[in-house]
Design a protein around this motif. Structure first.
Motif, PDB file in Angstrom:
ATOM      1  N   ALA A  68      -2.323  23.215  20.676  1.00  8.80           N
ATOM      2  CA  ALA A  68      -1.692  21.916  20.929  1.00  8.80           C
ATOM      3  C   ALA A  68      -2.252  20.798  20.061  1.00  8.80           C
ATOM      4  N   LEU A  69      -3.492  20.891  19.630  1.00 10.01           N
ATOM      5  CA  LEU A  69      -4.143  19.798  18.903  1.00 10.01           C
ATOM      6  C   LEU A  69      -3.422  19.367  17.629  1.00 10.01           C
ATOM      7  N   PRO A  70      -2.951  20.278  16.772  1.00 12.86           N
ATOM      8  CA  PRO A  70      -2.269  19.807  15.562  1.00 12.86           C
ATOM      9  C   PRO A  70      -1.069  18.911  15.857  1.00 12.86           C
TER      10      PRO A  70
ATOM     11  N   SER B  30       6.302  18.202  24.663  1.00 13.08           N
ATOM     12  CA  SER B  30       7.708  18.395  25.006  1.00 13.08           C
ATOM     13  C   SER B  30       8.584  18.467  23.764  1.00 13.08           C
ATOM     14  N   HIS B  31       8.199  17.759  22.684  1.00 15.46           N
ATOM     15  CA  HIS B  31       8.979  17.875  21.447  1.00 15.46           C
ATOM     16  C   HIS B  31       8.923  19.300  20.938  1.00 15.46           C
ATOM     17  N   ASP B  32       7.723  19.857  20.887  1.00 13.10           N
ATOM     18  CA  ASP B  32       7.581  21.220  20.395  1.00 13.10           C
ATOM     19  C   ASP B  32       8.366  22.198  21.260  1.00 13.10           C
ATOM     20  N   LEU B  33       8.346  21.971  22.556  1.00 10.80           N
ATOM     21  CA  LEU B  33       9.041  22.854  23.478  1.00 10.80           C
ATOM     22  C   LEU B  33      10.554  22.820  23.269  1.00 10.80           C
ATOM     23  N   PHE B  34      11.122  21.646  23.004  1.00 14.73           N
ATOM     24  CA  PHE B  34      12.571  21.484  22.902  1.00 14.73           C
ATOM     25  C   PHE B  34      13.077  21.309  21.473  1.00 14.73           C
ATOM     26  N   HIS B  35      12.210  21.498  20.470  1.00 17.33           N
ATOM     27  CA  HIS B  35      12.620  21.286  19.079  1.00 17.33           C
ATOM     28  C   HIS B  35      13.850  22.104  18.708  1.00 17.33           C
ATOM     29  N   ARG B  36      13.983  23.286  19.292  1.00 19.00           N
ATOM     30  CA  ARG B  36      15.141  24.128  18.959  1.00 19.00           C
ATOM     31  C   ARG B  36      16.453  23.437  19.311  1.00 19.00           C
TER      32      ARG B  36
END
Length: 121
Positions: free
Chosen positions: A24-26, A35-41
């Motif tokens: 998660a740190l990067p 949440s952005h990473d989770l829903f980026h798709r």
């Protein structure tokens, strides 16, 4: 014996927690939310009403939203303040995260795109 059996389990749990934090740190260092990473798709396919791409790989996330009856427009919570959403900023097509409202914005709070709750696209 019982104390020794739980020690490896605790170490494994600690190692897993540390690994999750390192993953998660990067994103957090770049200002991204988990949440952005989770829903980026979903966000990667978003365009607003004037055809501009919404997702710039940052600041797209679920948010709180409310209808402003006086203005006849949506408002979204962006960087801790309520922002009036322009009709051109609403996501087109059906790529939304029904029933969750989401918003894409820059560091100063300018909204690129907004997906209202229960949007039909």
């Amino acid at each position: 014996m019982r104390g020794r059996a739980s020690r490896p389990t605790a170490l494994v749990a600690l190692a897993l927690a540390a690994a999750a934090l390192l993953v998660a740190l990067p994103g957090l260092a770049r200002g991204q939310s988990a949440s952005h990473d989770l829903f980026h798709r979903y966000y990667q396919f978003w365009y607003n009403q004037i055809g501009n791409h919404c997702c710039r790989n940052e600041h797209c996330r679920p948010t709180e939203a409310r209808w402003n009856a006086e203005a006849g427009q949506w408002e979204a919570l962006v960087l801790g303040r309520w922002v009036l959403i322009q009709p051109s900023q609403i996501v087109r097509d059906d790529y939304g995260l029904d029933p969750f409202p989401s918003v894409c914005h820059n560091d100063s709070g300018h909204v690129y795109c907004f997906d209202p709750p229960g949007a039909q696209g």
